[in-house]
Write an enzyme that holds these catalytic residues in place. Sequence first.
Site, PDB file in Angstrom:
ATOM      1  N   VAL A   1       0.840  -1.204   0.000  1.00 14.14           N
ATOM      2  CA  VAL A   1       0.000   0.000   0.000  1.00 14.14           C
ATOM      3  C   VAL A   1       0.874   1.253   0.000  1.00 14.14           C
ATOM      4  CG1 VAL A   1      -1.733   1.324   1.278  1.00 14.14           C
ATOM      5  CG2 VAL A   1      -1.915  -1.171   1.181  1.00 14.14           C
TER       6      VAL A   1
ATOM      7  N   VAL B   1      10.057   1.973  12.882  1.00 13.76           N
ATOM      8  CA  VAL B   1       9.138   2.915  13.564  1.00 13.76           C
ATOM      9  C   VAL B   1       9.043   2.652  15.065  1.00 13.76           C
ATOM     10  CG1 VAL B   1       7.564   3.672  11.727  1.00 13.76           C
ATOM     11  CG2 VAL B   1       7.116   1.516  12.918  1.00 13.76           C
TER      12      VAL B   1
ATOM     13  N   LYS C   1       4.705  -4.586  18.876  1.00 12.97           N
ATOM     14  CA  LYS C   1       5.583  -3.424  19.130  1.00 12.97           C
ATOM     15  C   LYS C   1       5.501  -2.415  17.988  1.00 12.97           C
ATOM     16  CE  LYS C   1       9.144  -5.840  21.784  1.00 12.97           C
ATOM     17  NZ  LYS C   1      10.463  -6.466  21.596  1.00 12.97           N
TER      18      LYS C   1
ATOM     19  N   TYR D   1      -1.843  -8.592  15.928  1.00  7.34           N
ATOM     20  CA  TYR D   1      -2.199  -7.599  14.909  1.00  7.34           C
ATOM     21  C   TYR D   1      -3.505  -6.891  15.288  1.00  7.34           C
ATOM     22  CZ  TYR D   1      -3.206  -5.958  10.082  1.00  7.34           C
ATOM     23  OH  TYR D   1      -3.492  -5.212   8.961  1.00  7.34           O
TER      24      TYR D   1
ATOM     25  N   THR E   1      -7.209  -5.518   0.490  1.00  2.00           N
ATOM     26  CA  THR E   1      -6.834  -4.760  -0.703  1.00  2.00           C
ATOM     27  C   THR E   1      -5.792  -5.564  -1.475  1.00  2.00           C
ATOM     28  OG1 THR E   1      -7.275  -2.739   0.537  1.00  2.00           O
ATOM     29  CG2 THR E   1      -5.982  -2.499  -1.474  1.00  2.00           C
TER      30      THR E   1
END
Length: 313
Positions: free
Chosen positions: A13, A59, A91, A145, A175
């Site tokens: 994405v 991140v 995390k 998740y 998607t």
Amino acid sequence: MKRILVTGGAGFVGSNLCARLVKDPENHVICLDNLFTGRMVNIESLLHLSNFEFVEHNVQQPIDLPVDQIYNAACPASPPAYQKSPTDTTKTCIFGVLNMLELAKKYGATMMQFSTSEVYGDPEVHPQVESYRGCVNPIGVRSCYDEGKRCAEALCFDYNREFGVKIKVIRIFNTYGPNMDPQDGRVVSNFIMQALRGEDLTVYGDGTQTRSFQYIDDLVEGIVRMMNDSRSDFLGPVNLGNPGEFTMLELAQKVLEKTGSKSKVVFRPLPGDDPTRRRADIALAKQELQGWSPAVALDEGLDKTIAYFKSLM
Ligand code: NAD
Ligand code: UDP
């Protein structure tokens, strides 16, 4: 110049979003990724552009970059990928969103969280509307998740209420399209690659479970409208998906027809906590995002995606 950070920008994405954003010369796009599931080949054609840069970073660690907008897409999305390192997935969801919210707070940026239809779990409400609070197993194999994404939504709204951080939350339904990793184990990429290679198509369970499949260009259009709608302070959460609902057996049949493959369908055990039914209710998105609506039906999107996977072989 608008400085735009796309975390997870080398993924499926994220790379499609980066490609869309760099088309506007007023945008400077910073693609941040640790390449956990992302691939440099997805952004290869953008690397030479003067309004695009790639930063290799996790991140989960803080970063200081002056930005105006943040699209927080960093997180593996394929069940086999996120279940491979479940604690790391949680995390990424939690520390990732905290770091991006802190960045937004520091620079007054708008932070868009890429949430998911998985926050509805195995839904008892059909189709899924944003007001439905979900049915998620908090301790199952998908929880890293699902609960990570649910907590990330909570953090977004708390940063908004407590610190006035500008947020946007989108809930993305399944998607598919170009730049999907052919190996990442999701159903569309699995079926197409299996059909093209003449291998058996692996249907999990009895194949009667459903999903609604959205083509990537429709998602990107919804994302960009949500971020840039200056007339509205609409925060979401808003579903972005295609309301067409198909069983996995129907999907397998379509892929076999479209590829002309002689492959057979074989049945494999259903993975844990696999949702039985899923279909996006997109009334809110249509109302709030200037009449946004998916334009690409599954047949057309599959043709384009099959052409992409063929080009890789
Ligand atoms: P993807 O796996 O192709 O992309 C995820 C990207 O995030 C990869 O490039 C990966 O390397 C990067 N990443 C993962 N952990 C990271 C970390 N700790 N630091 C930096 N980068 C990291 O998946 P995708 O399909 O492109 O999904 C993108 C986002 O959209 C995810 O947040 C996902 O939860 C959400 N989403 C996608 C779908 C879908 O059907 N594709 C559905 C619902 C939600
Ligand atoms: N699935 C399947 N065969 C595969 C891969 C997936 O039948 O080779 C099924 C899976 O069990 C699920 C659906 O397809 O019911 C969608 O799976 P995917 O991993 O793409 O996404 P998610 O389960 O997260 O919606």
